[in-house]
Design an enzyme around this catalytic site. Sequence first.
Site, PDB file in Angstrom:
ATOM      1  CB  THR A 163      -0.903   0.043   1.253  1.00 34.29           C
ATOM      2  OG1 THR A 163      -0.068  -0.054   2.419  1.00 34.29           O
ATOM      3  CG2 THR A 163      -1.908  -1.099   1.250  1.00 34.29           C
ATOM      4  CG  LEU A 197      11.191 -10.128  10.420  1.00 41.26           C
ATOM      5  CD1 LEU A 197      11.678 -10.796  11.705  1.00 41.26           C
ATOM      6  CD2 LEU A 197       9.704  -9.794  10.545  1.00 41.26           C
ATOM      7  CB  SER A 250      28.922  -8.062   9.014  1.00 43.83           C
ATOM      8  OG  SER A 250      27.893  -8.963   9.329  1.00 43.83           O
ATOM      9  CG  ASP A 297      10.178  -1.787   4.945  1.00 42.62           C
ATOM     10  OD1 ASP A 297       8.975  -1.870   5.272  1.00 42.62           O
ATOM     11  OD2 ASP A 297      10.693  -2.469   4.051  1.00 42.62           O
TER      12      ASP A 297
HETATM   13  C1  GLA Z   1       8.968  -4.025   1.223  1.00 41.51           C
HETATM   14  C2  GLA Z   1       9.202  -2.573   0.827  1.00 41.51           C
HETATM   15  C3  GLA Z   1       8.162  -1.666   1.452  1.00 41.51           C
HETATM   16  C4  GLA Z   1       6.743  -2.167   1.183  1.00 41.51           C
HETATM   17  C5  GLA Z   1       6.643  -3.647   1.526  1.00 41.51           C
HETATM   18  C6  GLA Z   1       5.302  -4.229   1.116  1.00 41.51           C
HETATM   19  O1  GLA Z   1       9.177  -4.202   2.592  1.00 41.51           O
HETATM   20  O2  GLA Z   1      10.483  -2.142   1.231  1.00 41.51           O
HETATM   21  O3  GLA Z   1       8.323  -0.354   0.970  1.00 41.51           O
HETATM   22  O4  GLA Z   1       6.349  -1.902  -0.127  1.00 41.51           O
HETATM   23  O5  GLA Z   1       7.656  -4.411   0.880  1.00 41.51           O
HETATM   24  O6  GLA Z   1       4.298  -3.643   1.870  1.00 41.51           O
END
Ligand code: GLA
Length: 358
Positions: A32, A122, A64, A165
């Site tokens: 979305t 995640l 890392s 994210d």
């Molecule tokens: C990934 C992308 C986000 C979003 C999700 C799906 O995590 O980085 O921007 O589009 O997929 O909701």
Amino acid sequence: MGDVNRLPPGTAAGALRRAWSPGRVNLIGDHTDYNAGVALPMAVDLGTTVTFVPGDSGRVVLRSDRDPDPADVDLDTALHPERLRSVEPRWARYVAAVVAAVRPGHGGQGTVTTTLPVGAGLSSSAALEVATALALGFEGDHLTMARTCQRAEQAATGVPTGIMDQLVVSAARPGHALFVDFADLSTRHVPVPDGVDIVVVHSGEERALDRSAYATRRAECDAAAHRLGPLGEVSPQVAGAIPDPLLRRRARHVASECERVRHFARALARGDLAEAGQLMTASHRSLAGDFEVSTPALDALVDRLTQTPGVFGARLTGAGFGGCVVALAEPGAVDLTAYRSGAWRVRAAGGASLLDPD
Ligand code: GLA
């Protein structure tokens, strides 16, 4: 690599910067964000720590705990997908892109450690980007941080990802999910009720968005939006009237998902976990059927979880194509040890921050 946190010899203790960023689980509202819709992601108490000690080498070198090869990045790196594609190891592309986007005044060296599963949906990449940006000295508000790191993500992967994210891992508040309206990027902190488990279960399928149909889905949404306007702003009825059957299904997912996000936020506020769970499972069906981003392993996990007594609902979380499922459940209802590819009971964490050096 047990010595990853050891400082380089001769380091002045005061010069060390140490930043932490959470990962995120999206409770509801996937695909979305790039459609001017709404979503309700939550930062989690799994995350990535980056330390950095400025030096005068003209390079940023990060080691890392997950890879013997360091990220070794020239300060003059360009924020360009073609250039970044040749950077190895692959995780170093995110570091290189952040260096290019943040343009720190000096090089130096440091470390990366994480408690997040990588490639699991995640947002381990957003956590790496935001923690690296902070450790390198980025200063700015949450939205500027999110925009900067979204540009880095897009350049590192060549995939036109949205801003969800990077925004939630920057702006989250402990104990709350973040309602985001991507039409104007306004946000609202939504309390996560006590007495409910948020469980994340890994399907065992790692995925990289640059090898997925993410960009194709975005192009399909853009084609549908060309007819209807931003899909996050149309009703499912309007979306369902597009003549082309494929675009109709894509648009119907986005429009109905935004309705579910709004209903979910209200259900959570009144503590109606049964309703919230049903909306999550409906979201999964829409992502699997209309948007076609699920996999047999994700579907099987959702079925298994929703058949477990005390589970209110479950859905894939993030982009899909593998990765994790999130479930809402009564405390203790899900036996984490029964899931071999990894399962976590997560709490709503706050956004990224600088930590004390030790
Ligand atoms: C990934 C992308 C986000 C979003 C999700 C799906 O995590 O980085 O921007 O589009 O997929 O909701």
